[in-house]
Design a protein around this motif. Sequence first.
Motif, PDB file in Angstrom:
ATOM      1  N   GLU A  58       0.970  -1.330  -0.080  1.00 54.04           N
ATOM      2  CA  GLU A  58      -0.021  -0.097   0.077  1.00 54.04           C
ATOM      3  C   GLU A  58       0.920   1.178   0.192  1.00 54.04           C
ATOM      4  OE1 GLU A  58      -3.529  -0.012   0.142  1.00 54.04           O
ATOM      5  OE2 GLU A  58      -3.013  -1.687  -0.960  1.00 54.04           O
ATOM      6  N   ASN A 108       1.454   4.218  -3.129  1.00 54.57           N
ATOM      7  CA  ASN A 108       0.994   5.437  -2.842  1.00 54.57           C
ATOM      8  C   ASN A 108      -0.519   5.753  -2.355  1.00 54.57           C
ATOM      9  OD1 ASN A 108       1.817   8.103  -2.418  1.00 54.57           O
ATOM     10  ND2 ASN A 108       0.912   8.854  -4.228  1.00 54.57           N
ATOM     11  N   ARG A 109      -0.950   4.605  -1.741  1.00 51.21           N
ATOM     12  CA  ARG A 109      -2.328   4.473  -1.100  1.00 51.21           C
ATOM     13  C   ARG A 109      -2.227   4.699   0.560  1.00 51.21           C
ATOM     14  NH1 ARG A 109      -3.112   0.666  -5.216  1.00 51.21           N
ATOM     15  NH2 ARG A 109      -2.422  -1.089  -3.903  1.00 51.21           N
ATOM     16  N   SER A 160       3.494   5.403  -9.269  1.00 48.76           N
ATOM     17  CA  SER A 160       2.376   5.597  -8.471  1.00 48.76           C
ATOM     18  C   SER A 160       2.205   7.100  -7.717  1.00 48.76           C
ATOM     19  CB  SER A 160       2.320   4.678  -7.337  1.00 48.76           C
ATOM     20  OG  SER A 160       3.559   4.837  -6.520  1.00 48.76           O
TER      21      SER A 160
END
Length: 360
Positions: free
Chosen positions: A62, A66-67, A312
């Motif tokens: 994650e 880049n979440r 990302s």
Amino acid sequence: MSRRSTESIAPEQLAKELWEGILGLDEAAVITAVLRALDEGADAESVLLDVIAPLQGRVGEEWAANRITVAQEHAATAINERAVAALARHPSAHRTRTRGRVTVACVDGEWHALPARLLAEVLRLRGWHVDYLGAQVPTPHLVAHLHRTGPDAVALSGSIATRLPTAHATITACQAAGTPVLVGGAAFGPDGRYARLLGADAWAPDARTAADDLARAPLPRPQPDHQAIDDLPHLSDQEYTLVARSRPQLVRMVFTGLEDAYPAMRGYSETQRERTAEDLAHIVEFLAVALYTDDDDLFAGFIRWTADVLTSRGVPAESLLPALALLGRELKDFPRAAGILRSGSTRLTSSPLTAAGTAE
């Protein structure tokens, strides 16, 4: 006494509960769910290896995609560590010591301690006396501990490949102290190739396999006249030493050259410039360890992963190409380094982007 039900919670359901707690940074909820599962009869080793370990891997994925932020990743890791500590104190996790003694430690400079902690707890569950020394253990202190305690084996953990030269020195020092070394972690390669290269006595791909192997048969102790595998013939060209020692200068020269080679960099904020310098430092570090191991794939794999992470975050993966070209220009008189850089550039341009990241 803990309550036992006829049917314990399924690992999938527990994983779902823990993930929700991790995302919400709700430590209390995570620990409560773990303890409740143990009260209901869940197997402690399964909770460690089939629930918490995969969730920690997901945390890294994650972050790479880049979440979640770096702060969230650190907080999630801390929650998982405290969940492991809570599990270790649960009555169902208490075992009588029926086996020998194992020291579990991370390579000096290795901050990713959770894999080693998971192994330590699994070994305790299986009846071993475990000395868990934690993250980044300096080699002299580790060896002094071995002389004091005389364990049957050292389990050495490494997640980041740039620590492999240090791991090599640590393996050699432990063996010279008469203690066999089992290694594990992503740093040693998915097939253990670097464990063999660096002369470890054994390698395991995961904690369960490591515990199984140690239970099956003791690792033979190195003989007093043990000759460590510390002679890697490819290092005679001095390329590794020269690149490792000149890392600050190489980063500075490539950073300066990028402003012309990659004009978009001129508009970078101060934070973006700092991150670019950090990325360049990592690239040189991985180039150095690829020289140490004489493995182009190690560097090419890192470049591919870095490209995915940058993508990302909205940074074109192609921005890596001028950096590699500039580094190649600086190292044009280093044949192995030049070949490794070409391999990295080829990997970058010849394969499509994949899902971002496989590691923290």
